[in-house]
Write a protein that holds these residues in place. Sequence first.
Motif, PDB file in Angstrom:
ATOM      1  N   CYS A  92       0.838  -1.197   0.000  1.00 43.98           N
ATOM      2  CA  CYS A  92       0.000   0.000   0.000  1.00 43.98           C
ATOM      3  C   CYS A  92       0.871   1.244   0.000  1.00 43.98           C
ATOM      4  O   CYS A  92       1.843   1.322   0.750  1.00 43.98           O
ATOM      5  CB  CYS A  92      -0.907   0.018   1.228  1.00 43.98           C
ATOM      6  SG  CYS A  92      -2.169   1.308   1.130  1.00 43.98           S
ATOM      7  N   THR A  94      -0.604   4.391   0.332  1.00 35.16           N
ATOM      8  CA  THR A  94      -1.466   5.508   0.731  1.00 35.16           C
ATOM      9  C   THR A  94      -0.857   6.335   1.859  1.00 35.16           C
ATOM     10  O   THR A  94      -1.116   7.530   1.968  1.00 35.16           O
ATOM     11  CB  THR A  94      -2.868   4.975   1.126  1.00 35.16           C
ATOM     12  OG1 THR A  94      -3.314   4.140   0.059  1.00 35.16           O
ATOM     13  CG2 THR A  94      -3.863   6.087   1.335  1.00 35.16           C
ATOM     14  N   GLY A  95      -0.054   5.704   2.689  1.00 32.53           N
ATOM     15  CA  GLY A  95       0.727   6.472   3.667  1.00 32.53           C
ATOM     16  C   GLY A  95      -0.053   7.055   4.826  1.00 32.53           C
ATOM     17  O   GLY A  95       0.300   8.128   5.330  1.00 32.53           O
ATOM     18  N   CYS A  96      -1.087   6.376   5.302  1.00 31.97           N
ATOM     19  CA  CYS A  96      -1.831   6.873   6.465  1.00 31.97           C
ATOM     20  C   CYS A  96      -0.891   6.903   7.669  1.00 31.97           C
ATOM     21  O   CYS A  96      -0.163   5.926   7.907  1.00 31.97           O
ATOM     22  CB  CYS A  96      -3.026   5.985   6.751  1.00 31.97           C
ATOM     23  SG  CYS A  96      -4.142   5.837   5.342  1.00 31.97           S
ATOM     24  N   CYS A  99      -0.987   4.056  10.508  1.00 32.86           N
ATOM     25  CA  CYS A  99      -1.001   2.670  10.054  1.00 32.86           C
ATOM     26  C   CYS A  99       0.371   2.028  10.166  1.00 32.86           C
ATOM     27  O   CYS A  99       1.367   2.591   9.717  1.00 32.86           O
ATOM     28  CB  CYS A  99      -1.459   2.631   8.596  1.00 32.86           C
ATOM     29  SG  CYS A  99      -1.466   0.967   7.912  1.00 32.86           S
ATOM     30  N   LYS A 102       0.939  -1.505   6.458  1.00 36.85           N
ATOM     31  CA  LYS A 102       1.333  -1.515   5.042  1.00 36.85           C
ATOM     32  C   LYS A 102       2.848  -1.644   4.827  1.00 36.85           C
ATOM     33  O   LYS A 102       3.651  -1.399   5.713  1.00 36.85           O
ATOM     34  CB  LYS A 102       0.840  -0.237   4.351  1.00 36.85           C
ATOM     35  CG  LYS A 102       1.729   0.989   4.558  1.00 36.85           C
ATOM     36  CD  LYS A 102       1.464   1.728   5.825  1.00 36.85           C
ATOM     37  CE  LYS A 102       2.296   2.971   6.015  1.00 36.85           C
ATOM     38  NZ  LYS A 102       1.871   3.712   7.198  1.00 36.85           N
ATOM     39  N   LYS A 252      -6.354   9.468   1.755  1.00 36.76           N
ATOM     40  CA  LYS A 252      -7.614   8.712   1.714  1.00 36.76           C
ATOM     41  C   LYS A 252      -8.770   9.554   1.183  1.00 36.76           C
ATOM     42  O   LYS A 252      -8.700  10.781   1.127  1.00 36.76           O
ATOM     43  CB  LYS A 252      -7.962   8.261   3.140  1.00 36.76           C
ATOM     44  CG  LYS A 252      -7.412   6.889   3.480  1.00 36.76           C
ATOM     45  CD  LYS A 252      -8.091   6.318   4.688  1.00 36.76           C
ATOM     46  CE  LYS A 252      -7.800   4.829   4.785  1.00 36.76           C
ATOM     47  NZ  LYS A 252      -7.429   4.436   6.126  1.00 36.76           N
TER      48      LYS A 252
END
Length: 446
Positions: A92, A94-96, A99, A102, A252
Amino acid sequence: MSDVTPPTGEFDFTQQPVTDQSFENALARARNGERLTVADGVELITTGTDVAGIDRARKELVLEAADRRRAEVVGDEVTFVANLNNNVTTACNTGCLFCNFKDRSEQFRSDYQQAHGGFTKTPSESREIVDDALDRGIYEVCSVSGLHPALALDDEHVEILEGSERGDLNYRPASAYDTDPGTYCEQIRAMDVGGVHVHSMTPEEAYHARRGTDRSYEEVFGRLKAAGLDSVPGTAAEILVDEVRDVICPGKIDSAEWLEAMEAAADVGLGTTATIMYGHVENARHRVEHLRKVRALQDHTGAITEFVPLSFVHEETPLYDRGMVDGGASDDEDELMIAVSRLFLDNVEHIQSSWVKYGDAGGLKMLTCGADDFMGTILSEEITKRAGGDYGEFRSVREYADMITAIGRTPVERSTDYEQRRVVDPDADVVGPTLGPRADGTPLLQ
Ligand code: SF4
């Protein structure tokens, strides 16, 4: 959507809970079963804004009101589901910032030489894992994954992405990677084996499954349903206030899009759940505003079977490593989050206590603060492979029966939609699940 979006716009990030309504008034309204306003919710969740920190005596009053409401709405049963977690990939980009699940997708490419701890499963691997767990007695497979750049909805979507000139679609062909995850529809079809309930495709994954197209969420969820999807987890919600999302998960979808996707899932006849991930940079008003949006969504759809408060686990997250948070929510805050969820969400029947987030003792405590569901067994491939060894994040039906009985409540195995229920006899010699298509009452793990 107009009744789901906030009537007065989003809140300033710096806004602190400020209200002139007294705690006592809010508590009286909660006790009377009246629909609470956001101001009421803020009073209850902070135990009154004129007091620094949480007032313990007032907190007990809120917990008591919530526990009474729980008893009125669902009685004394505590439910759980026999389920398997089968996450397809950890890739992933997306780099939240909250989190630690990932892995950057470059590491999964065929030309990447170094070892990494992530994984991707092919559809046939997913099928084998679900088939094995079905034999063991699961009712549901829950699958939530990273947004792997090669994942597309179906072959048609792959073609669209292949033909696109756009460089902003987070797409790379499967041939570039060591393992081909197939398409979302292929994964769902693979997991839809032997009558198992397939619980998958968060709004964020649905967004990934329509990127670069003008397909509606209805169309995406309609195709997934045709492939075997049964219900949708309302995760990736985090806090449904954009000024918070802009800080913790800027990559996101925004709150409005999350709500749009959830409405679409309900519109095509899929059951849903809803979550909140709290205890990071948000304030009390953000939490209650989140509850208001979930309540409005449920007024609209009636599809939400349970609400799941998820306390932020700060260790090994960028938010913590970068000094943006000091830690997570306190025990008092956790208890109040559960209680106010029960009192505020007057249209959602079940509130879940997540033992993965709260631990065993904390998880049991939440069942006296308004929660009535105790999550699932969360069997996983890793656990079944080493059955009998270190169980890690797994809870047997026996443990459920013993723990729930110990607090004077009734253990009940349920289906994902809560329609099928079976009271578990804690005194039986052998205790295992019975609701799954191949379940025969023997334990999931021997
Ligand atoms: S989209 Fe999901 S897996 Fe990816 S970084 Fe965000 S929370 Fe983690």
